[in-house]
Design a protein around this motif. Structure first.
Motif, mmCIF file in Angstrom:
data_model
loop_
_atom_site.group_PDB
_atom_site.id
_atom_site.type_symbol
_atom_site.label_atom_id
_atom_site.label_comp_id
_atom_site.label_asym_id
_atom_site.label_seq_id
_atom_site.Cartn_x
_atom_site.Cartn_y
_atom_site.Cartn_z
ATOM 1 N N GLU A 1 0.827 -1.211 0.000
ATOM 2 C CA GLU A 1 0.000 0.000 0.000
ATOM 3 C C GLU A 1 0.864 1.266 0.000
ATOM 4 O O GLU A 1 0.549 2.233 -0.698
ATOM 5 C CB GLU A 1 -0.937 0.006 1.206
ATOM 6 C CG GLU A 1 -1.921 1.163 1.228
ATOM 7 C CD GLU A 1 -2.891 1.170 0.066
ATOM 8 O OE1 GLU A 1 -3.343 2.268 -0.310
ATOM 9 O OE2 GLU A 1 -3.202 0.089 -0.467
ATOM 10 N N SER A 2 1.960 1.249 0.748
ATOM 11 C CA SER A 2 2.815 2.437 0.791
ATOM 12 C C SER A 2 3.536 2.641 -0.537
ATOM 13 O O SER A 2 3.795 3.780 -0.930
ATOM 14 C CB SER A 2 3.811 2.341 1.949
ATOM 15 O OG SER A 2 4.642 1.211 1.831
ATOM 16 N N VAL A 3 3.875 1.558 -1.246
ATOM 17 C CA VAL A 3 4.433 1.697 -2.591
ATOM 18 C C VAL A 3 3.440 2.431 -3.484
ATOM 19 O O VAL A 3 3.782 3.370 -4.212
ATOM 20 C CB VAL A 3 4.784 0.326 -3.201
ATOM 21 C CG1 VAL A 3 5.120 0.461 -4.688
ATOM 22 C CG2 VAL A 3 5.942 -0.316 -2.460
ATOM 23 N N LYS A 4 2.188 2.017 -3.418
ATOM 24 C CA LYS A 4 1.148 2.635 -4.248
ATOM 25 C C LYS A 4 0.999 4.115 -3.933
ATOM 26 O O LYS A 4 0.832 4.945 -4.837
ATOM 27 C CB LYS A 4 -0.179 1.906 -4.056
ATOM 28 C CG LYS A 4 -1.240 2.307 -5.071
ATOM 29 C CD LYS A 4 -2.533 1.547 -4.867
ATOM 30 C CE LYS A 4 -3.258 2.041 -3.639
ATOM 31 N NZ LYS A 4 -4.623 1.459 -3.538
ATOM 32 N N GLN A 5 1.095 4.473 -2.669
ATOM 33 C CA GLN A 5 0.934 5.875 -2.289
ATOM 34 C C GLN A 5 2.066 6.741 -2.830
ATOM 35 O O GLN A 5 1.852 7.880 -3.248
ATOM 36 C CB GLN A 5 0.844 5.988 -0.770
ATOM 37 C CG GLN A 5 -0.446 5.436 -0.178
ATOM 38 C CD GLN A 5 -1.693 6.062 -0.782
ATOM 39 O OE1 GLN A 5 -1.795 7.282 -0.889
ATOM 40 N NE2 GLN A 5 -2.636 5.224 -1.192
ATOM 41 N N VAL A 6 3.302 6.213 -2.826
ATOM 42 C CA VAL A 6 4.425 6.966 -3.377
ATOM 43 C C VAL A 6 4.231 7.167 -4.879
ATOM 44 O O VAL A 6 4.445 8.268 -5.410
ATOM 45 C CB VAL A 6 5.763 6.258 -3.092
ATOM 46 C CG1 VAL A 6 6.913 6.949 -3.830
ATOM 47 C CG2 VAL A 6 6.050 6.226 -1.592
ATOM 48 N N VAL A 7 3.837 6.110 -5.576
ATOM 49 C CA VAL A 7 3.620 6.199 -7.023
ATOM 50 C C VAL A 7 2.500 7.192 -7.338
ATOM 51 O O VAL A 7 2.592 7.978 -8.293
ATOM 52 C CB VAL A 7 3.304 4.810 -7.600
ATOM 53 C CG1 VAL A 7 2.894 4.915 -9.071
ATOM 54 C CG2 VAL A 7 4.506 3.885 -7.459
ATOM 55 N N LYS A 8 1.471 7.190 -6.542
ATOM 56 C CA LYS A 8 0.344 8.111 -6.724
ATOM 57 C C LYS A 8 0.798 9.562 -6.673
ATOM 58 O O LYS A 8 0.282 10.421 -7.403
ATOM 59 C CB LYS A 8 -0.702 7.838 -5.641
ATOM 60 C CG LYS A 8 -1.854 8.824 -5.588
ATOM 61 C CD LYS A 8 -2.765 8.521 -4.418
ATOM 62 C CE LYS A 8 -3.848 9.576 -4.261
ATOM 63 N NZ LYS A 8 -4.730 9.292 -3.093
ATOM 64 N N GLN A 9 1.785 9.874 -5.840
ATOM 65 C CA GLN A 9 2.195 11.261 -5.603
ATOM 66 C C GLN A 9 3.350 11.724 -6.486
ATOM 67 O O GLN A 9 3.639 12.914 -6.545
ATOM 68 C CB GLN A 9 2.583 11.421 -4.130
ATOM 69 C CG GLN A 9 1.431 11.192 -3.167
ATOM 70 C CD GLN A 9 1.872 11.025 -1.723
ATOM 71 O OE1 GLN A 9 3.000 11.381 -1.369
ATOM 72 N NE2 GLN A 9 1.000 10.475 -0.897
ATOM 73 N N ASP A 10 4.015 10.796 -7.198
ATOM 74 C CA ASP A 10 5.221 11.137 -7.953
ATOM 75 C C ASP A 10 5.030 10.805 -9.437
ATOM 76 O O ASP A 10 4.982 9.630 -9.809
ATOM 77 C CB ASP A 10 6.414 10.361 -7.382
ATOM 78 C CG ASP A 10 7.723 10.684 -8.080
ATOM 79 O OD1 ASP A 10 7.718 11.433 -9.075
ATOM 80 O OD2 ASP A 10 8.771 10.162 -7.628
#
Length: 269
Positions: free
Chosen positions: A180-189
């Motif tokens: 989930e945290s990987v997805k959040q980083v990708v979402k923001q960058d």
């Protein structure tokens, strides 16, 4: 943080939770589950459904990573370990594995990225650092930021086995401790790329096609999407009593319907 130190902290937390939950309500039968953060949501859904049918049972599900799940069950700290990777020959000793479903590993990018498909070789080149700009694979002139899971992650181990062909993930990749945290980083960058569990996919990131095939429960089930791994329950020795009954429930038509509802391809349907 040192990986062994991290595992030690997580195991200590599991022990404390187990102690605190057992003491006040000793009339309950209890199962402790720990391991893969990718498997955790489906394990929680299965646990909730089982506890609804068996009000005298309490099942506690924790994350921590596949390696943690395997080691905790091997040491007798938990009754069930969960893993999103194959066990090594050394890890298999004394343990029994139950495949509860198959999961796709999604290569995810930011929604503003105009790249829609990559080859296996291109994904490998991006993650090992040979390809550093999106314009090298048909995208805009934007630096690529690789996001990966920590060592000990089952999803990372499966990704490395399926994609990396013996090469290493680049040393300056951004490391995250859950899918989930990987997805959040990708979402923001806008320049980011990472790999996540198909069950965790949502519309706030974009799933790339790999070799022309998109990830879905259908393409995982028929084998056309090759980036896939088994979701495992692992126990030490032959399961008995409530643990056996919970595993039997998981593999029953009712349990496998729950697995399917979590976007995991069931094994018994």
């Amino acid at each position: 943080m040192n990986r062994k130190y991290k595992y030690g902290i997580v195991i200590a937390i599991i022990i404390i939770i187990a102690y605190l939950t057992i003491i006040p309500s000793s009339q309950y039968e209890r199962i402790q589950i720990a391991g893969s953060t990718s498997v955790q949501p489906v394990a929680e859904a299965l646990a909730d459904a089982y506890m609804e049918k068996h009000p005298n049972v309490r099942i506690n599900v924790q994350g921590g990573g596949s390696s943690l799940g395997i080691s905790s069950v091997s040491q007798g700290i938990t009754e069930i370990g969960t893993s999103s990777r194959d066990l090594t020959p050394q890890e298999k000793e004394g343990l029994i594995e139950y495949e509860i479903g198959k999961e796709g590993i999604v290569i995810a990018v930011n929604n503003n990225n105009n790249v829609t498909t990559l080859s296996t070789e291109q994904v490998r080149g991006i993650f090992n650092g040979a390809i550093t700009n999106w314009n090298q694979v048909g995208g805009s002139d934007t630096q690529i930021h690789v996001v990966t899971r920590e060592e000990g992650s089952g999803t990372r181990s499966s990704f490395e086995n399926l994609i990396m062909n013996g090469t290493k993930i680049k040393s300056d990749a951004v490391v995250q401790s859950s899918t989930e945290s990987v997805k959040q980083v990708v979402k923001q960058d806008p320049g980011a790329i990472g790999f996540v569990s198909l069950a965790h996919m949502s519309s706030d990131v974009t799933a790339l096609k790999i070799n022309g095939i998109g990830p879905s429960t259908q393409t995982v089930a028929n084998g056309s999407y090759r980036l896939q791994t088994a979701f495992l329950f692992v126990v030490k020795g032959e399961p008995q009593g409530t643990v056996k009954d919970f595993i039997d429930f998981t593999l029953s038509p009712e349990g496998q319907a729950i697995v399917k509802s979590q976007n995991i391809v069931p094994v018994n349907m």
